[in-house]
Design a protein around this motif. Structure first.
Motif, PDB file in Angstrom:
ATOM      1  N   VAL A  41       0.839  -1.193   0.000  1.00 35.92           N
ATOM      2  CA  VAL A  41       0.000   0.000   0.000  1.00 35.92           C
ATOM      3  C   VAL A  41       0.878   1.248   0.000  1.00 35.92           C
ATOM      4  O   VAL A  41       1.794   1.362   0.813  1.00 35.92           O
ATOM      5  N   LEU A  42       0.602   2.161  -0.949  1.00 32.86           N
ATOM      6  CA  LEU A  42       1.248   3.474  -0.969  1.00 32.86           C
ATOM      7  C   LEU A  42       0.215   4.527  -0.590  1.00 32.86           C
ATOM      8  O   LEU A  42      -0.835   4.626  -1.230  1.00 32.86           O
ATOM      9  N   ASN A  43       0.485   5.308   0.455  1.00 29.47           N
ATOM     10  CA  ASN A  43      -0.374   6.426   0.836  1.00 29.47           C
ATOM     11  C   ASN A  43       0.211   7.703   0.239  1.00 29.47           C
ATOM     12  O   ASN A  43       1.169   8.272   0.764  1.00 29.47           O
ATOM     13  N   TYR A  44      -0.360   8.134  -0.885  1.00 26.35           N
ATOM     14  CA  TYR A  44       0.145   9.323  -1.572  1.00 26.35           C
ATOM     15  C   TYR A  44      -0.427  10.580  -0.934  1.00 26.35           C
ATOM     16  O   TYR A  44      -1.637  10.734  -0.796  1.00 26.35           O
ATOM     17  N   LEU A  45       0.466  11.507  -0.544  1.00 30.53           N
ATOM     18  CA  LEU A  45       0.045  12.776   0.044  1.00 30.53           C
ATOM     19  C   LEU A  45      -0.418  13.720  -1.067  1.00 30.53           C
ATOM     20  O   LEU A  45       0.389  14.188  -1.870  1.00 30.53           O
ATOM     21  N   ALA A  46      -1.722  13.990  -1.111  1.00 27.57           N
ATOM     22  CA  ALA A  46      -2.278  14.814  -2.191  1.00 27.57           C
ATOM     23  C   ALA A  46      -2.152  16.305  -1.919  1.00 27.57           C
ATOM     24  O   ALA A  46      -2.572  17.122  -2.737  1.00 27.57           O
ATOM     25  N   ASP A  47      -1.572  16.697  -0.774  1.00 29.32           N
ATOM     26  CA  ASP A  47      -1.415  18.113  -0.459  1.00 29.32           C
ATOM     27  C   ASP A  47      -0.647  18.856  -1.541  1.00 29.32           C
ATOM     28  O   ASP A  47      -0.951  20.006  -1.861  1.00 29.32           O
ATOM     29  N   TYR A  48       0.375  18.191  -2.104  1.00 27.66           N
ATOM     30  CA  TYR A  48       1.201  18.830  -3.122  1.00 27.66           C
ATOM     31  C   TYR A  48       0.350  19.205  -4.341  1.00 27.66           C
ATOM     32  O   TYR A  48       0.449  20.307  -4.892  1.00 27.66           O
ATOM     33  N   THR A  49      -0.483  18.290  -4.747  1.00 23.22           N
ATOM     34  CA  THR A  49      -1.345  18.528  -5.907  1.00 23.22           C
ATOM     35  C   THR A  49      -2.383  19.601  -5.610  1.00 23.22           C
ATOM     36  O   THR A  49      -2.613  20.511  -6.422  1.00 23.22           O
ATOM     37  N   LEU A  50      -3.025  19.521  -4.437  1.00 28.68           N
ATOM     38  CA  LEU A  50      -4.087  20.475  -4.103  1.00 28.68           C
ATOM     39  C   LEU A  50      -3.527  21.889  -3.964  1.00 28.68           C
ATOM     40  O   LEU A  50      -4.208  22.867  -4.320  1.00 28.68           O
ATOM     41  N   LEU A  51      -2.308  22.030  -3.456  1.00 24.74           N
ATOM     42  CA  LEU A  51      -1.687  23.338  -3.342  1.00 24.74           C
ATOM     43  C   LEU A  51      -1.467  23.956  -4.717  1.00 24.74           C
ATOM     44  O   LEU A  51      -1.722  25.146  -4.933  1.00 24.74           O
ATOM     45  N   GLY A  52      -1.006  23.144  -5.659  1.00 24.10           N
ATOM     46  CA  GLY A  52      -0.822  23.641  -7.023  1.00 24.10           C
ATOM     47  C   GLY A  52      -2.130  24.067  -7.663  1.00 24.10           C
ATOM     48  O   GLY A  52      -2.193  25.070  -8.383  1.00 24.10           O
ATOM     49  N   LEU A  53      -3.200  23.296  -7.396  1.00 21.01           N
ATOM     50  CA  LEU A  53      -4.512  23.662  -7.930  1.00 21.01           C
ATOM     51  C   LEU A  53      -4.955  25.019  -7.405  1.00 21.01           C
ATOM     52  O   LEU A  53      -5.499  25.845  -8.148  1.00 21.01           O
ATOM     53  N   ARG A  54      -4.745  25.264  -6.112  1.00 21.03           N
ATOM     54  CA  ARG A  54      -5.179  26.535  -5.521  1.00 21.03           C
ATOM     55  C   ARG A  54      -4.385  27.705  -6.099  1.00 21.03           C
ATOM     56  O   ARG A  54      -4.914  28.808  -6.252  1.00 21.03           O
ATOM     57  N   GLU A  55      -3.123  27.487  -6.415  1.00 23.33           N
ATOM     58  CA  GLU A  55      -2.325  28.556  -7.026  1.00 23.33           C
ATOM     59  C   GLU A  55      -2.861  28.896  -8.417  1.00 23.33           C
ATOM     60  O   GLU A  55      -3.011  30.068  -8.762  1.00 23.33           O
TER      61      GLU A  55
END
Length: 531
Positions: free
Chosen positions: A197-211
């Motif tokens: 199981v890989l738990n991918y941290l989506a914070d990186y993606t969501l931060l880019g979306l907000r920018e």
């Protein structure tokens, strides 16, 4: 005498009323249609801008997903035999900790046995990755990502919905947006031995979306398949599906008409609440993007498609954009030209002045709807319209045209490290060099952000590449002579039109984009943009 004076007075009044009526009617009709045209141009410009922003968001979203899938593939096949044969997982855990430190995008990397018990768990913190002691390992047999993955066939990957991480049955605070990828591990006898199981941290993606969302005139939402907000301007409305007391609150509930249109694959719709623009996020495509055929995984998606949605809500400031009916436009004409109508009979020149002002306003709006304000090149909508005219049925048989898709390398790094002023200078320099070197019949289109398209009219790919060499030489000269704080670097991909096939504009652009991407991958290996 008095009777004649009265008759002249009546005639003068009649002529006055007739002249005033004619001037008023003609002026009102002219102003009415100008106002209507300006209003339509503004709403079309708004629609085009929101479509561009939504597409940029969609293109950005999931750029790491294919890499995550590759990582899972690597961990599975590199450690499959060791996981099956060994009861001592210490060496594997140490290797996975090193791997986690290199990637820095995984909250957890785990191996669970066939009963759901964690045998390896590597967590990441601000200080780096660490191996969780055996005494703190937990049984996850009841978690959906285990039950979904444990019965899958070999080489099949379960991709969980994007949700918040939970520990001991509660949502972890602060929130950790997470996507879990899991795949079963089989032994040589075909027996399942556990899952990775890989738990991918989506914070990186969501931060880019907000920018990227800052480019929108409205609010940008990332919605899951059930219409719940995952990312928006108002964080209080995000992740409501994770909390029992908030499950009634959703985008689908707040904008029911818009949500129904989105589910019916309508990409843009005007509702009573405002302008809604959307694009579906095709997760299976995002995860397999860039994967070679023999490494493509059979995916089982725990969620349906996501949606990138822009909502420009109607309010008092922009009401005129959305209300362009006869009554509203008429009132707007009177409101904007009140004094003109009152003084019309005295100052006839005001008529021409107001028409000039309104025409000037219309021309300015039309200009900004067709040209990019920074580079003074055609914007995406106007450029594609002009390109499509080259591809008319009458011209296709004799058409010779090449398209060059361009992407500025390292623009984000320049913006982040040197500031957006330097980033704008880089963009304008790239555009100005191209405009100086290409021929009069060629034209340049800014597709958005750091992407441009050169249309070489009347030449094939070989001649286009020769012109491109001159462009690159010009960039190299600037880099050498001017010694700016950054190096100008661009990647390109050139395709030409084959009149033996019914190729459309979108397919050509996509092909050029793919060739550019291949070059960019090579360039990025040794690229240093900021000096």
């Amino acid at each position: 005498m008095e009777e004649k004076f009265a008759q002249n007075k009546k005639q003068l009044l009649w002529y006055f009323l007739l002249s005033f009526s004619l001037i008023f009617l003609i002026s009102f009709l002219i102003l009415f249609f100008i106002e209507k045209e300006v209003s339509e141009t503004k709403i079309e410009a708004l629609k085009s801008q929101e479509q561009r922003v939504v597409k940029l968001e969609n293109d950005f979203l999931g750029r790491e997903f294919s890499m995550v899938l590759s990582d899972l593939h690597y961990l599975h096949h590199a450690y499959e035999n060791k996981l099956i044969k060994s009861n001592n997982y210490a060496e594997i855990a140490e290797n996975w900790a090193v791997f986690s430190n290199q990637r820095k995008i995984y909250d957890q990397i785990r191996f669970l046995d066939a009963d759901g018990m964690e045998k390896i768990r590597v967590n990441i913190s601000e200080n780096g990755s660490y191996i969780v002691p055996d005494k703190d390992l937990q049984n996850k047999k009841d978690r959906y990502y285990f039950t979904e993955a444990i019965n899958l066939k070999e080489e099949t990957v379960y991709v969980s919905p994007l949700d918040l991480n939970m520990e001991q049955g509660k949502v972890e605070i602060p929130f950790k947006p997470m996507i879990r990828l899991s795949t079963p591990v089989y032994d040589n006898d075909g027996k399942v031995r556990g899952i990775i199981v890989l738990n991918y941290l989506a914070d990186y993606t969501l931060l880019g979306l907000r920018e990227l969302a800052k480019n929108s005139q409205g609010e940008i939402f990332l919605l899951n398949s059930n219409g719940y907000s995952i990312s928006s301007d108002n964080v209080e409305n995000d992740w409501n599906f994770m909390f029992a007391e908030k499950k009634e609150q959703s985008f689908a509930g707040d904008f029911p008409g818009a949500w129904n249109a989105i589910k019916d694959h309508t990409t843009q719709v005007l509702t009573d609440q405002g302008l809604v623009t959307s694009l579906p996020v095709l997760l299976s495509h995002k995860f397999n993007l860039g994967q070679v055929n023999d490494h493509r995984q059979n995916l089982i998606l725990g969620d349906g498609n996501w949606y990138i949605v822009s909502v420009v809500e109607k309010n008092n400031k922009n009401a005129e954009l959305f209300n362009n009916d006869l009554t509203t436009i008429s009132l707007m004409v009177f409101k904007k030209n009140m004094y003109y109508f009152l003084l019309m009979i005295v100052v006839s020149g005001v008529v021409g002045l107001l028409i000039y002002v309104n025409r000037k306003t219309y021309s300015k709006i039309k200009y900004y709807s067709e040209y990019d304000h920074l580079t003074k090149t055609l914007n995406r909508r106007a450029g594609i319209t002009r390109l499509n005219k080259l591809f008319s049925e009458d011209n296709r048989r004799h058409l010779v045209v090449s398209l060059c898709f361009i992407d500025i390398n390292g623009l984000k790094e320049v913006n982040d490290r040197l500031g957006h002023k330097m980033g704008d200078e880089l963009i304008t320099t790239v555009a100005e060099v191209i405009k100086k070197i290409i021929r009069e019949q060629d034209f340049l289109v800014r597709l958005g952000g750091d992407e441009f398209l050169i249309v070489f009219n009347g030449i094939d790919i070989s001649a286009a590449e020769n012109i491109w060499k001159r462009i690159i030489e010009a960039y190299d000269k600037i880099n050498t002579v001017e010694q700016r704080a950054y190096n100008i670097s661009v990647s390109h991909g050139v395709v030409d039109f084959d009149n033996k096939q019914k190729t459309n504009v979108d397919d050509l652009i996509n092909t050029a984009d793919e060739k550019m991407y291949q070059e960019k991958q090579i360039v990025k290996k040794n690229l240093q943009v900021v000096r």
